[in-house]
Design a protein around this motif. Sequence first.
Motif, PDB file in Angstrom:
ATOM      1  N   MET A 183     -18.097  90.461 -12.016  1.00  0.00           N
ATOM      2  CA  MET A 183     -17.146  90.033 -13.044  1.00  0.00           C
ATOM      3  C   MET A 183     -17.916  89.566 -14.263  1.00  0.00           C
ATOM      4  O   MET A 183     -19.098  89.213 -14.179  1.00  0.00           O
ATOM      5  N   GLU A 184     -17.233  89.562 -15.396  1.00  0.00           N
ATOM      6  CA  GLU A 184     -17.855  89.118 -16.642  1.00  0.00           C
ATOM      7  C   GLU A 184     -17.178  87.843 -17.114  1.00  0.00           C
ATOM      8  O   GLU A 184     -15.949  87.779 -17.220  1.00  0.00           O
ATOM      9  N   ILE A 185     -17.977  86.813 -17.374  1.00  0.00           N
ATOM     10  CA  ILE A 185     -17.475  85.539 -17.894  1.00  0.00           C
ATOM     11  C   ILE A 185     -18.322  85.157 -19.106  1.00  0.00           C
ATOM     12  O   ILE A 185     -19.552  85.045 -18.990  1.00  0.00           O
ATOM     13  N   ARG A 186     -17.682  85.012 -20.222  1.00  0.00           N
ATOM     14  CA  ARG A 186     -18.362  84.646 -21.470  1.00  0.00           C
ATOM     15  C   ARG A 186     -19.584  85.547 -21.719  1.00  0.00           C
ATOM     16  O   ARG A 186     -20.712  85.079 -21.910  1.00  0.00           O
ATOM     17  N   ASN A 187     -19.341  86.853 -21.666  1.00  0.00           N
ATOM     18  CA  ASN A 187     -20.344  87.881 -21.984  1.00  0.00           C
ATOM     19  C   ASN A 187     -21.527  87.934 -21.023  1.00  0.00           C
ATOM     20  O   ASN A 187     -22.571  88.516 -21.337  1.00  0.00           O
ATOM     21  N   LYS A 188     -21.384  87.335 -19.834  1.00  0.00           N
ATOM     22  CA  LYS A 188     -22.422  87.427 -18.820  1.00  0.00           C
ATOM     23  C   LYS A 188     -21.821  88.010 -17.551  1.00  0.00           C
ATOM     24  O   LYS A 188     -20.737  87.609 -17.138  1.00  0.00           O
ATOM     25  N   TYR A 190     -21.757  88.609 -13.566  1.00  0.00           N
ATOM     26  CA  TYR A 190     -22.156  87.974 -12.311  1.00  0.00           C
ATOM     27  C   TYR A 190     -21.867  88.940 -11.165  1.00  0.00           C
ATOM     28  O   TYR A 190     -20.775  89.492 -11.078  1.00  0.00           O
ATOM     29  N   VAL A 191     -22.848  89.143 -10.295  1.00  0.00           N
ATOM     30  CA  VAL A 191     -22.722  90.089  -9.187  1.00  0.00           C
ATOM     31  C   VAL A 191     -22.801  89.338  -7.862  1.00  0.00           C
ATOM     32  O   VAL A 191     -23.640  88.445  -7.694  1.00  0.00           O
ATOM     33  N   PHE A 192     -21.932  89.727  -6.915  1.00  0.00           N
ATOM     34  CA  PHE A 192     -21.858  89.068  -5.621  1.00  0.00           C
ATOM     35  C   PHE A 192     -21.897  90.126  -4.511  1.00  0.00           C
ATOM     36  O   PHE A 192     -21.127  91.091  -4.544  1.00  0.00           O
TER      37      PHE A 192
END
Length: 312
Positions: A183-188, A190-192
């Motif tokens: 997912m992308e949060i504030r242009n970053k 994150y991979v899980f």
Amino acid sequence: MKMKDVVTWTALISAYGMYGEGKKALRAFEEMEATGIAPDRIAFVAIIFACSHSGLVDEGQAYFDHMKKKYRIEPRIEHYACVVDLLSRSGLLAEAEEFILSMPLKPDASIWGTLLSGCRASGNVKVAERASQHIIELNSDNTGYYVLVSNVYAALGKWDKVRMIRKSLRNKGLKKDPGCSWMEIRNKVYVFGTGDRFFEQYEEVNRLLEILAGLMAKEGYVADLQFALHDVEEDEKRDLLCGHSERLAIAFGLLNTKPGTPLQVMKNLRVCGDCHTVTKYISKIVQRELLVRDANRFHLFKDGTCSCGDYW
């Protein structure tokens, strides 16, 4: 748009199908025909796919016939696969198997894999074993089909067969793609990964999932352990389900975005049945729209329901 061609309409019909908007896909197809634009073979794949993902069995079969009789388009393997999917998703497994056996083309692994997916959803052991045998006999190098066979046997508790399939994968030098979500949060971004414990805020995510599990239990949620595809005790199976990558991503997103804002999660594999149920509960509990795009389609969860209507 001033000019709309068959590609334009097909894109719209396909998008409606991916979001479970089967009725809108039907209206778009009818409007395309009404404007004098003849559908091509790809447009028919899109409309039958849309019917399949919305439980519109009669309509999907009618379009398959429409394609042959009105437009003289000879069905390809992808059209047959869509019809098998259409029947299988609605639990019409005997009809789907009969349709496969009547095909003028030789069924490939994708056709039998589609039937097998339907068997897993309905728990039809006999048809599942016949479909699995066909996939094994075809000796495909597509890892996904072997994984599907293995998962079906795991869901049925046939662990000896699971070990046999996994050994066959190793002997062929094939590897299963690990499940992951991002997912992308504030242009970053994150991979899980599934079972991942090495990301920032893991402890907070784990605590939130425990809180949500308690709230879901009060709402009536019971974990569906058939989706924990390992031969372990029930408690361990529950832990495995809680570690599925989309749950980690959703919990992380809830912790790091404002209450009430929508979340968007991408996943590289098909969402499992238990995670689908859990996400419906979470959307109701936290009162958020949760958009999950898996390998097949988009799922928009809102107020305890999903846009797919549980056809996916």
